[in-house]
Design an enzyme around this catalytic site. Structure first.
Site, short mmCIF file in Angstrom:
data_model
loop_
_atom_site.label_atom_id
_atom_site.label_comp_id
_atom_site.label_asym_id
_atom_site.label_seq_id
_atom_site.Cartn_x
_atom_site.Cartn_y
_atom_site.Cartn_z
N TRP A 129 0.86 -1.19 0.00
CA TRP A 129 0.00 0.00 0.00
C TRP A 129 0.90 1.24 0.00
O TRP A 129 1.84 1.32 0.80
CB TRP A 129 -0.88 -0.04 1.26
CG TRP A 129 -1.80 1.13 1.44
CD1 TRP A 129 -2.59 1.69 0.48
CD2 TRP A 129 -2.06 1.83 2.66
NE1 TRP A 129 -3.33 2.71 1.04
CE2 TRP A 129 -3.02 2.82 2.37
CE3 TRP A 129 -1.58 1.72 3.96
CZ2 TRP A 129 -3.50 3.70 3.34
CZ3 TRP A 129 -2.06 2.58 4.92
CH2 TRP A 129 -3.01 3.56 4.61
N ASP A 210 -1.23 -5.51 9.06
CA ASP A 210 -2.19 -4.52 8.59
C ASP A 210 -3.41 -5.34 8.16
O ASP A 210 -3.34 -6.12 7.20
CB ASP A 210 -1.61 -3.72 7.42
CG ASP A 210 -2.56 -2.63 6.96
OD1 ASP A 210 -3.73 -2.65 7.36
OD2 ASP A 210 -2.12 -1.75 6.18
N LYS A 245 -13.77 -0.59 5.82
CA LYS A 245 -14.30 -1.32 4.65
C LYS A 245 -15.43 -2.25 5.06
O LYS A 245 -16.49 -2.22 4.46
CB LYS A 245 -13.20 -2.15 3.98
CG LYS A 245 -11.84 -1.47 3.91
CD LYS A 245 -11.73 -0.42 2.84
CE LYS A 245 -10.46 0.34 3.06
NZ LYS A 245 -9.92 1.17 2.13
#
Ligand code: LMR
Length: 398
Positions: A129, A210, A245
């Site tokens: 990311w 993560d 999300k």
């Protein structure tokens, strides 16, 4: 006073700004990782609306939360991360604090690491990311990369990955994507995760997960299985998780930082410093997102409503993956795109180079991250033909 050059636009959020400025009515944004339903909306989940309704009548104060946030959130977050039966849930080795999104959790972890072990390097997967490097370098830590993705075969380069992890020295920190690897959509299998756990235990580096996409891959339980395989090795770890999300709570900035220590004593000491890092960053977290998640996860009916909605979202992503694979095959492109169907989560690489990304944007008004990453969860059925035509067109220029 400040003689600085302009900072470059953010590779992901900056793209959204460019997209907004594009007047073309048929433009498609596959840049930022935001889920869309098949009408192209990012709706508020029904469970969230119901929780907010309850909160509207029950909320009594807007006074500060404590530094680690809502009191119930750790007891509700840990079973989600580890499974209700896990010995880590409620253990005196495990602590959780609320954080402003997964990004906030990563920054708090980074601040803690920079204070506790300032010479440690933070290892990022290649690729990762775009914000990982920025977050950890902003804390003063040095970042390095470990091998991960095999671009030729659109899969995990297992041997290179494990060899990299073997070479990482004790005390360094390894950022692992708990599931739905961002940007590649490629996760290790359980055997490989198990090996990752043995290597971490043997070498003495710190695993930092993560964990932002739980429920967007294969299922809530399946998506945490790899991370838990690693943790079975009894190693210390950070888990920076996000509710952006899977609860669709993007702008509420709600996530959590969890630490699993080697023993209760270590965990107690680490938690005291996590609280210092939070206090000196943003004092204490904003309340609303944490209240919503708490309301939902402590109510079995709301939890079921949420899980059902999440299943619908996951299935839609899977059907977009199938649609893209089939649509490109039907256009006779000379790359086998079946990997899109094999990969999971929001993201995949579209197999296009930066020039083709530019052409996709300038000629077809389709926005992808410069690396070629697309947000599959942002495609709708009505856009699929246009997207496949556009991709097939830019692929001809290879
Ligand atoms: C992404 O990768 O697009 C998301 O995680 C959103 C973000 O903050 O970059």
């Amino acid at each position: 006073m400040f003689n600085l050059e302009m900072a470059p636009p953010d590779p992901i959020l900056g793209l959204t700004e460019t997209f907004r400025a594009d007047p073309n009515p048929d433009k498609i944004n596959l840049g930022v990782g935001v889920y869309k339903d098949d009408n192209g909306n990012t709706p508020i989940m029904r469970a969230v609306k119901l929780a907010e309704k309850k909160l509207l009548s029950s909320e009594q104060t807007k006074s500060y939360l404590s530094i680690p946030g809502h009191g119930q959130l750790p007891h509700l977050t840990q079973p989600l991360l580890f499974g209700a039966d896990s010995e880590l849930v409620g253990s005196d080795r495990t602590v959780t604090a609320q954080a402003p999104g997964g990004t906030g959790a990563l920054r708090v972890a980074g601040d803690f690491i920079a204070k506790a072990t300032p010479t440690a390097s933070v290892w990022l997967s290649n690729p990762t990311w775009a914000n990982h490097k920025a977050i950890f370098e902003a804390t003063g830590l040095q970042t390095k990369v470990y091998n991960y993705y095999d671009a030729q075969n659109q899969s995990l380069d297992k041997q290179a990955f494990l060899e990299s992890l073997q070479a990482i020295p004790a005390g360094d920190v390894v950022i692992l994507h708990g599931c739905c690897h961002n940007p590649s959509g490629v996760d290790p299998d359980l055997d490989t995760w198990n090996t990752v756990g043995s290597i971490a235990a043997a070498k003495g580096w710190l695993a930092l997960f993560d964990f932002a996409y739980q429920g967007f891959g294969t299922g809530l339980e399946e998506d945490r299985a790899g991370m838990n395989k690693v943790l079975e090795h009894g190693i210390p770890a950070f888990i920076c998780s996000s509710y952006s999300k899977n609860f669709g709570l993007y702008n509420e900035r709600i996530g959590a930082i969890t630490f699993v220590g080697e023993n209760a004593e270590e965990t107690r000491r680490v938690f005291s410093h996590i609280k210092v890092a939070i206090r000196s960053n943003y004092s204490n977290p904003p309340s609303h997102g944490g209240s919503i998640v708490t309301e939902i996860l402590q109510d079995p009916v709301l939890t079921k409503t949420w899980e059902d909605e999440l299943t619908i979202m996951r299935n839609r992503i899977l059907s977009m993956r199938t649609g893209l694979t089939d649509g490109l095959a039907a256009r006779g492109v000379d790359i086998d795109y079946s990997f899109i169907k094999r990969q999971i989560g929001m993201f995949s690489f579209a197999g296009i180079n930066p020039d083709q990304v530019d052409m996709l944007r300038n000629k077809h008004h389709v926005y992808a991250v410069h690396s070629g990453r697309i947000n599959v969860a942002g495609i709708t059925s009505s856009q699929m033909d246009r997207l496949c035509d556009a991709l097939a067109d830019v692929l001809k220029t290879k």
